[in-house]
Design a protein around this motif. Structure first.
Motif, mmCIF file in Angstrom:
data_model
loop_
_atom_site.group_PDB
_atom_site.id
_atom_site.type_symbol
_atom_site.label_atom_id
_atom_site.label_comp_id
_atom_site.label_asym_id
_atom_site.label_seq_id
_atom_site.Cartn_x
_atom_site.Cartn_y
_atom_site.Cartn_z
ATOM 1 N N VAL A 170 0.860 -1.182 0.000
ATOM 2 C CA VAL A 170 0.000 0.000 0.000
ATOM 3 C C VAL A 170 0.897 1.233 0.000
ATOM 4 O O VAL A 170 1.834 1.324 0.793
ATOM 5 N N PHE A 171 0.594 2.172 -0.885
ATOM 6 C CA PHE A 171 1.346 3.420 -0.984
ATOM 7 C C PHE A 171 0.416 4.593 -0.739
ATOM 8 O O PHE A 171 -0.605 4.719 -1.405
ATOM 9 N N GLU A 172 0.788 5.443 0.214
ATOM 10 C CA GLU A 172 0.039 6.682 0.401
ATOM 11 C C GLU A 172 0.618 7.697 -0.571
ATOM 12 O O GLU A 172 1.826 7.937 -0.593
ATOM 13 N N ILE A 173 -0.246 8.276 -1.374
ATOM 14 C CA ILE A 173 0.171 9.244 -2.390
ATOM 15 C C ILE A 173 0.016 10.637 -1.798
ATOM 16 O O ILE A 173 -1.041 10.986 -1.278
ATOM 17 N N GLU A 174 1.087 11.409 -1.889
ATOM 18 C CA GLU A 174 1.072 12.740 -1.286
ATOM 19 C C GLU A 174 -0.060 13.590 -1.860
ATOM 20 O O GLU A 174 -0.260 13.638 -3.070
ATOM 21 N N ARG B 103 -4.343 2.442 8.609
ATOM 22 C CA ARG B 103 -3.628 3.697 8.374
ATOM 23 C C ARG B 103 -4.595 4.870 8.332
ATOM 24 O O ARG B 103 -4.324 5.936 8.880
ATOM 25 N N CYS B 104 -5.727 4.684 7.676
ATOM 26 C CA CYS B 104 -6.728 5.753 7.592
ATOM 27 C C CYS B 104 -7.276 6.097 8.973
ATOM 28 O O CYS B 104 -7.526 7.271 9.264
ATOM 29 N N CYS C 265 -17.258 -7.259 2.500
ATOM 30 C CA CYS C 265 -18.334 -7.418 3.484
ATOM 31 C C CYS C 265 -17.811 -7.933 4.817
ATOM 32 O O CYS C 265 -18.378 -7.625 5.869
ATOM 33 N N ALA C 266 -16.714 -8.693 4.798
ATOM 34 C CA ALA C 266 -16.186 -9.288 6.026
ATOM 35 C C ALA C 266 -15.255 -8.364 6.807
ATOM 36 O O ALA C 266 -15.067 -8.549 8.010
ATOM 37 N N VAL C 267 -14.692 -7.365 6.150
ATOM 38 C CA VAL C 267 -13.696 -6.525 6.803
ATOM 39 C C VAL C 267 -14.329 -5.713 7.938
ATOM 40 O O VAL C 267 -15.454 -5.235 7.817
ATOM 41 N N GLU C 268 -13.593 -5.603 9.024
ATOM 42 C CA GLU C 268 -14.028 -4.796 10.167
ATOM 43 C C GLU C 268 -13.547 -3.361 9.967
ATOM 44 O O GLU C 268 -12.380 -3.141 9.640
ATOM 45 N N LEU C 269 -14.418 -2.403 10.186
ATOM 46 C CA LEU C 269 -14.038 -0.995 10.064
ATOM 47 C C LEU C 269 -13.529 -0.503 11.409
ATOM 48 O O LEU C 269 -14.272 -0.513 12.388
ATOM 49 N N PRO C 270 -12.275 -0.066 11.448
ATOM 50 C CA PRO C 270 -11.745 0.433 12.723
ATOM 51 C C PRO C 270 -12.323 1.801 13.058
ATOM 52 O O PRO C 270 -12.635 2.591 12.174
#
Length: 179
Positions: free
Chosen positions: A66-70, A105-106, A137-142
């Motif tokens: 994963v790359f965060e783009i400036e 990260r978000c 659908c399965a991912v948990e949202l932090p």
């Protein structure tokens, strides 16, 4: 309460605090969502992508990175996910790990509450839309993420995503039409 949305539309029209999209191992904006983003933001986005890869000291990124783009004047927070390797191979494990990682990260970024993403690895990768929707659908949202929106460009893929979501008993809201 966190909400998941599956929407038909174009990622360039999404309104969110962060955009997450697929890219290839060279971080070229060459097709699908990348081409749409390049069309909207121009060569400055492509150069920012290449700077992100150059910052690793490598010429090729690994599947699942994963790359965060400036952020720049025409775009805000963006995260590029290398969803497939050079042979267009994807895996559920790498995709799931990348999504969990980018959501984490978000969640650490003050004020970031909404995320729009594309169906990673389903264009030039070998992942089927149904497999991606199962992961989505399965991912948990932090916390403090409030909304995760899956933006699907094509109507046929959107309908397949809706069918899968409904079969899973997902509470994701389904929204046809443009973003």
């Amino acid at each position: 309460m966190a909400v998941k949305v599956i929407r038909q539309g174009d990622i360039v029209d999404a309104v969110a605090d962060a955009i997450v999209f697929s890219t290839n191992e060279h971080l070229f904006l060459s097709g699908g969502a990348g081409a749409s983003l390049l069309g909207k933001h121009g060569d400055a986005l492509q150069k920012a992508m290449h700077r992100a890869l150059a910052g690793t000291g490598r010429k090729v990124a690994m599947r699942g990175e994963v790359f965060e783009i400036e952020p720049q004047g025409t775009w805000g927070r963006m995260f590029a996910v290398v969803a497939a390797n050079g042979f267009y191979e994807t895996s559920r494990e790498d995709t799931s790990r990348a999504i969990t990682g980018v959501l984490g990260r978000c969640a650490e970024i003050p004020g970031l509450r909404t995320i729009a993403m594309t169906a990673l690895g389903t264009g030039y990768g070998n992942m089927e839309i149904e497999d991606f929707v199962e992961i989505f659908c399965a991912v948990e949202l932090p916390s403090p993420i409030e909304e995760l929106e899956l933006v699907i460009h094509g109507y046929i893929f959107f309908k397949a995503a809706c069918k899968t979501s409904e079969a899973l008993g997902s509470s994701a809201r389904l929204i046809a039409g443009s973003v």
